[in-house]
Design a protein around this motif. Structure first.
Motif, PDB file in Angstrom:
ATOM      1  N   SER A  37     -40.092 -18.807 -29.605  1.00  0.00           N
ATOM      2  CA  SER A  37     -38.900 -19.396 -28.983  1.00  0.00           C
ATOM      3  C   SER A  37     -37.763 -19.550 -29.993  1.00  0.00           C
ATOM      4  CB  SER A  37     -39.235 -20.765 -28.382  1.00  0.00           C
ATOM      5  OG  SER A  37     -39.572 -21.695 -29.390  1.00  0.00           O
ATOM      6  N   LYS A  38     -38.073 -19.416 -31.282  1.00  0.00           N
ATOM      7  CA  LYS A  38     -37.032 -19.511 -32.304  1.00  0.00           C
ATOM      8  C   LYS A  38     -36.511 -18.142 -32.725  1.00  0.00           C
ATOM      9  CE  LYS A  38     -38.151 -23.802 -32.108  1.00  0.00           C
ATOM     10  NZ  LYS A  38     -37.354 -24.715 -31.268  1.00  0.00           N
ATOM     11  N   LEU A  39     -37.128 -17.075 -32.239  1.00  0.00           N
ATOM     12  CA  LEU A  39     -36.704 -15.723 -32.575  1.00  0.00           C
ATOM     13  C   LEU A  39     -35.890 -15.138 -31.429  1.00  0.00           C
ATOM     14  CD1 LEU A  39     -40.030 -14.379 -34.117  1.00  0.00           C
ATOM     15  CD2 LEU A  39     -38.104 -15.467 -35.285  1.00  0.00           C
ATOM     16  N   LEU A  40     -34.917 -14.319 -31.753  1.00  0.00           N
ATOM     17  CA  LEU A  40     -34.018 -13.764 -30.745  1.00  0.00           C
ATOM     18  C   LEU A  40     -34.154 -12.249 -30.648  1.00  0.00           C
ATOM     19  CD1 LEU A  40     -30.747 -15.804 -31.426  1.00  0.00           C
ATOM     20  CD2 LEU A  40     -32.489 -16.228 -29.684  1.00  0.00           C
ATOM     21  N   GLN A  41     -34.058 -11.765 -29.428  1.00  0.00           N
ATOM     22  CA  GLN A  41     -34.044 -10.331 -29.156  1.00  0.00           C
ATOM     23  C   GLN A  41     -32.717  -9.987 -28.489  1.00  0.00           C
ATOM     24  OE1 GLN A  41     -36.145  -7.392 -29.522  1.00  0.00           O
ATOM     25  NE2 GLN A  41     -34.121  -6.675 -28.912  1.00  0.00           N
ATOM     26  N   PRO A  42     -31.788  -9.333 -29.202  1.00  0.00           N
ATOM     27  CA  PRO A  42     -30.510  -8.973 -28.573  1.00  0.00           C
ATOM     28  C   PRO A  42     -30.671  -7.765 -27.652  1.00  0.00           C
ATOM     29  CG  PRO A  42     -30.563  -8.224 -30.851  1.00  0.00           C
ATOM     30  CD  PRO A  42     -31.837  -8.967 -30.625  1.00  0.00           C
ATOM     31  N   VAL A  43     -30.021  -7.837 -26.501  1.00  0.00           N
ATOM     32  CA  VAL A  43     -29.980  -6.707 -25.566  1.00  0.00           C
ATOM     33  C   VAL A  43     -28.517  -6.445 -25.242  1.00  0.00           C
ATOM     34  CG1 VAL A  43     -30.682  -5.818 -23.329  1.00  0.00           C
ATOM     35  CG2 VAL A  43     -32.217  -7.341 -24.584  1.00  0.00           C
ATOM     36  N   LEU A  44     -28.016  -5.266 -25.617  1.00  0.00           N
ATOM     37  CA  LEU A  44     -26.619  -4.900 -25.398  1.00  0.00           C
ATOM     38  C   LEU A  44     -26.491  -4.182 -24.060  1.00  0.00           C
ATOM     39  CD1 LEU A  44     -26.975  -5.149 -28.603  1.00  0.00           C
ATOM     40  CD2 LEU A  44     -24.925  -3.746 -28.732  1.00  0.00           C
ATOM     41  N   VAL A  45     -25.653  -4.739 -23.190  1.00  0.00           N
ATOM     42  CA  VAL A  45     -25.448  -4.171 -21.855  1.00  0.00           C
ATOM     43  C   VAL A  45     -23.990  -3.760 -21.715  1.00  0.00           C
ATOM     44  CG1 VAL A  45     -25.617  -4.589 -19.382  1.00  0.00           C
ATOM     45  CG2 VAL A  45     -27.246  -5.685 -20.939  1.00  0.00           C
ATOM     46  N   ASP A  46     -23.774  -2.525 -21.262  1.00  0.00           N
ATOM     47  CA  ASP A  46     -22.415  -2.017 -21.052  1.00  0.00           C
ATOM     48  C   ASP A  46     -21.676  -2.935 -20.073  1.00  0.00           C
ATOM     49  OD1 ASP A  46     -20.190  -0.434 -19.842  1.00  0.00           O
ATOM     50  OD2 ASP A  46     -20.960   1.107 -21.200  1.00  0.00           O
ATOM     51  N   ALA A  47     -20.539  -3.472 -20.511  1.00  0.00           N
ATOM     52  CA  ALA A  47     -19.818  -4.452 -19.687  1.00  0.00           C
ATOM     53  C   ALA A  47     -19.259  -3.843 -18.409  1.00  0.00           C
ATOM     54  CB  ALA A  47     -18.688  -5.073 -20.504  1.00  0.00           C
ATOM     55  N   PHE A  67     -28.977 -12.586 -25.645  1.00  0.00           N
ATOM     56  CA  PHE A  67     -29.950 -12.937 -26.677  1.00  0.00           C
ATOM     57  C   PHE A  67     -31.111 -13.652 -26.005  1.00  0.00           C
ATOM     58  CE2 PHE A  67     -26.167 -12.160 -29.090  1.00  0.00           C
ATOM     59  CZ  PHE A  67     -26.620 -11.628 -30.293  1.00  0.00           C
ATOM     60  N   LEU A  68     -32.275 -12.997 -26.029  1.00  0.00           N
ATOM     61  CA  LEU A  68     -33.462 -13.519 -25.376  1.00  0.00           C
ATOM     62  C   LEU A  68     -34.418 -14.106 -26.412  1.00  0.00           C
ATOM     63  CD1 LEU A  68     -34.096 -10.522 -22.934  1.00  0.00           C
ATOM     64  CD2 LEU A  68     -32.523 -12.452 -22.667  1.00  0.00           C
ATOM     65  N   GLN A  69     -35.263 -15.017 -25.972  1.00  0.00           N
ATOM     66  CA  GLN A  69     -36.241 -15.636 -26.863  1.00  0.00           C
ATOM     67  C   GLN A  69     -37.564 -15.793 -26.136  1.00  0.00           C
ATOM     68  OE1 GLN A  69     -34.418 -20.090 -25.907  1.00  0.00           O
ATOM     69  NE2 GLN A  69     -34.597 -19.409 -28.002  1.00  0.00           N
ATOM     70  N   LEU A  92     -33.674 -16.494 -21.453  1.00  0.00           N
ATOM     71  CA  LEU A  92     -32.348 -16.340 -22.042  1.00  0.00           C
ATOM     72  C   LEU A  92     -32.049 -17.473 -23.015  1.00  0.00           C
ATOM     73  CD1 LEU A  92     -29.569 -14.806 -21.938  1.00  0.00           C
ATOM     74  CD2 LEU A  92     -28.888 -16.536 -20.261  1.00  0.00           C
ATOM     75  N   SER A  93     -31.492 -17.119 -24.168  1.00  0.00           N
ATOM     76  CA  SER A  93     -31.003 -18.129 -25.109  1.00  0.00           C
ATOM     77  C   SER A  93     -29.501 -18.316 -24.903  1.00  0.00           C
ATOM     78  CB  SER A  93     -31.294 -17.713 -26.550  1.00  0.00           C
ATOM     79  OG  SER A  93     -30.742 -18.639 -27.458  1.00  0.00           O
ATOM     80  N   PHE A  94     -28.726 -17.239 -25.068  1.00  0.00           N
ATOM     81  CA  PHE A  94     -27.298 -17.318 -24.780  1.00  0.00           C
ATOM     82  C   PHE A  94     -26.735 -15.923 -24.551  1.00  0.00           C
ATOM     83  CE2 PHE A  94     -27.317 -16.626 -29.348  1.00  0.00           C
ATOM     84  CZ  PHE A  94     -26.187 -15.866 -29.608  1.00  0.00           C
ATOM     85  N   ILE A  95     -25.544 -15.895 -23.976  1.00  0.00           N
ATOM     86  CA  ILE A  95     -24.838 -14.645 -23.682  1.00  0.00           C
ATOM     87  C   ILE A  95     -23.561 -14.624 -24.501  1.00  0.00           C
ATOM     88  CG2 ILE A  95     -23.821 -13.198 -21.878  1.00  0.00           C
ATOM     89  CD1 ILE A  95     -25.388 -14.885 -19.825  1.00  0.00           C
ATOM     90  N   ALA A  96     -23.317 -13.508 -25.195  1.00  0.00           N
ATOM     91  CA  ALA A  96     -22.064 -13.310 -25.926  1.00  0.00           C
ATOM     92  C   ALA A  96     -21.257 -12.250 -25.184  1.00  0.00           C
ATOM     93  CB  ALA A  96     -22.342 -12.867 -27.362  1.00  0.00           C
ATOM     94  N   PHE A  97     -20.033 -12.583 -24.827  1.00  0.00           N
ATOM     95  CA  PHE A  97     -19.221 -11.690 -24.004  1.00  0.00           C
ATOM     96  C   PHE A  97     -18.409 -10.724 -24.869  1.00  0.00           C
ATOM     97  CE2 PHE A  97     -20.484 -14.984 -21.158  1.00  0.00           C
ATOM     98  CZ  PHE A  97     -20.653 -14.319 -19.945  1.00  0.00           C
ATOM     99  N   PRO A  98     -17.863  -9.663 -24.277  1.00  0.00           N
ATOM    100  CA  PRO A  98     -17.164  -8.622 -25.045  1.00  0.00           C
ATOM    101  C   PRO A  98     -16.089  -9.177 -25.967  1.00  0.00           C
ATOM    102  CG  PRO A  98     -17.496  -7.887 -22.787  1.00  0.00           C
ATOM    103  CD  PRO A  98     -17.946  -9.321 -22.835  1.00  0.00           C
ATOM    104  N   GLY A  99     -16.079  -8.640 -27.192  1.00  0.00           N
ATOM    105  CA  GLY A  99     -15.055  -9.006 -28.171  1.00  0.00           C
ATOM    106  C   GLY A  99     -15.394 -10.196 -29.039  1.00  0.00           C
ATOM    107  N   THR A 100     -16.498 -10.911 -28.735  1.00  0.00           N
ATOM    108  CA  THR A 100     -16.855 -12.087 -29.526  1.00  0.00           C
ATOM    109  C   THR A 100     -17.625 -11.670 -30.770  1.00  0.00           C
ATOM    110  OG1 THR A 100     -18.891 -12.420 -28.268  1.00  0.00           O
ATOM    111  CG2 THR A 100     -16.910 -13.518 -27.470  1.00  0.00           C
ATOM    112  N   SER A 101     -17.848 -12.638 -31.651  1.00  0.00           N
ATOM    113  CA  SER A 101     -18.451 -12.326 -32.951  1.00  0.00           C
ATOM    114  C   SER A 101     -19.896 -11.858 -32.835  1.00  0.00           C
ATOM    115  CB  SER A 101     -18.384 -13.560 -33.860  1.00  0.00           C
ATOM    116  OG  SER A 101     -19.018 -14.670 -33.255  1.00  0.00           O
ATOM    117  N   PHE A 102     -20.582 -12.153 -31.728  1.00  0.00           N
ATOM    118  CA  PHE A 102     -21.976 -11.744 -31.569  1.00  0.00           C
ATOM    119  C   PHE A 102     -22.130 -10.538 -30.649  1.00  0.00           C
ATOM    120  CE2 PHE A 102     -22.406 -16.020 -33.119  1.00  0.00           C
ATOM    121  CZ  PHE A 102     -23.565 -15.999 -33.880  1.00  0.00           C
TER     122      PHE A 102
END
Length: 396
Positions: free
Chosen positions: A293-303, A284-286, A265-275
């Motif tokens: 490790s510098k590239l990100l893979q976003p995974v969108l999960v239903d909140a 966002f996984l890396q 895991l790199s970071f988590i963006a919560f609902p309503g945020t810019s990411f």
């Protein structure tokens, strides 16, 4: 080249250099401590570190981590959560008044093993914060970033024009020659040309990646408009999912990790945020290799349901941005690369400072040099080489 082309390139080099030199000096001076920001943080005692525990120590639920962080600032919402690359025993939770982008944020560091609060670091104050803001946007937000991006573009123009002028004006001198027996200005000119050509590739790479980094906000917005808007069309105009209606963040995290096994895991963006979107928690996984490790893979999960909705591949322009950021600060090769970056940064400071000195000390040599260039024009046009001492227009 004939004298007219040389004068044109010299004019381009002079003015592109003069306009950007002061700002490039500022960026080099502020960038130097940023190369060692982790090390300086440890020395200043501002880095938060998790207590040493056995590697197999159980982790508390991510839901518990967020609950502890919210309890410190109940009037705020969680925007992001992340873990340091070199310490998975620590969570940083960012809380803001609303999900919208803002500089008004609070950070809570929570132990991932015990759920205890380790610190509430203030990232918006202190020496490193001032250096960072001056380097990134001059405390002027997006307009400051775009302005510095334009200065970076002028730097690239100055580099290219300097390369074009290097050969005709240094043809009669061996590479690396510094005429120490001559007057000070000529010695500084030789040193300026030598360091400029030695740091050429590095300065071009750092200048280009720095310019790309200033577009980060616009690139992310375009990605949201270009790709995320299509994926999120079914959720258009829906309100942000309330905290009370959200499913387990721990289950969402586990579902995201199963979508891209072998990543971290790199970071988590919560609902309503810019990411993210109003309806999703985005992870966002890396990769774990130096480059991935510098590239990100976003995974969108239903909140609400904690089910994976999509895992889109990042477009080329976002990949270019992510690769340019660590390359700009020398974050790929550990301490040896950081030291190399620092030495090249210092050499660039000398190049920029000497260029400014040469222009300020140009005196009354411009008319004489212009007369000499006019007198030598027939010789150049017949194939003769220009003299080793360049026209003062180049000396900026």
């Amino acid at each position: 080249m004939n004298s007219r082309k040389i004068k044109t390139w010299a004019w381009v080099h002079k003015w592109s250099s003069l306009v950007c030199t002061v700002f490039m000096l500022l960026l080099c001076l502020t960038g130097l401590p940023l190369i060692f920001h982790h090390e300086i943080g440890h020395l200043l005692g501002t880095e938060v570190e998790a207590p040493k525990m056995p590697a197999d120590t159980p982790r508390v639920s991510l839901d518990r981590v967020l609950e502890v962080a919210r309890a410190q600032h109940p009037d705020r919402v969680v925007q992001f959560a992340s873990q340091p690359e070199d310490d998975d025993g620590l969570w940083f939770v960012t809380l803001t008044p609303t999900p919208a982008p803002t500089d008004d944020f609070k950070s809570v560091a929570v132990d991932a093993r015990t759920g205890a609060i380790l610190a509430q670091p203030k990232f918006d104050e202190g020496f490193m914060y001032v250096m960072f803001k001056l380097h990134v946007d001059l405390f002027a937000g997006l307009p400051g970033k775009l302005f510095l991006g334009f200065m970076g573009f002028l730097l690239l123009v100055a580099i290219v024009s300097g390369v074009v002028l290097y050969s005709p004006f240094m043809r009669k001198l061996d590479f690396g020659t510094v005429r120490r027996e001559k007057r000070p200005r000529l010695k500084w000119l030789d040193l300026h040309n030598l360091l400029g050509i030695v740091t050429l590739v590095w300065l071009f790479v750092v200048g280009a990646t720095g310019m790309i980094n200033t577009w980060a906000d616009l690139v992310i917005k375009y990605w949201q408009y270009d790709q995320l808007s299509t994926l999120l069309a079914p959720y258009k105009n829906e309100p942000v999912v309330a905290v009370s209606e959200r499913g387990s963040v721990q289950r969402s995290y586990e579902a995201a990790m199963q979508q891209a096994p072998g990543n971290r895991l790199s970071f988590i963006a919560f609902p309503g945020t810019s990411f993210s979107s109003p309806h999703h928690t985005t992870f966002f996984l890396q990769g774990k290799e130096p480059f991935t490790s510098k590239l990100l893979q976003p995974v969108l999960v239903d909140a609400k349901t904690a089910q994976v909705t999509a895992a889109p591949k990042l477009p080329w322009y976002l990949t270019a941005l992510l690769v340019s950021q660590p390359l700009h600060f020398g974050d790929y090769g550990g301490m040896p690369m950081q030291i190399l970056w620092a030495l090249l940064d210092i050499a660039t400071i000398i190049v920029l400072g000497s260029g400014l000195y040469l222009w300020l000390k140009r005196g009354n040599t411009v008319p004489a040099a212009a007369s000499r260039a006019t007198a030598e024009r027939p010789q150049r046009e017949e194939g003769g080489a220009p003299q080793a001492d360049p026209a003062p227009a180049l000396k900026a």
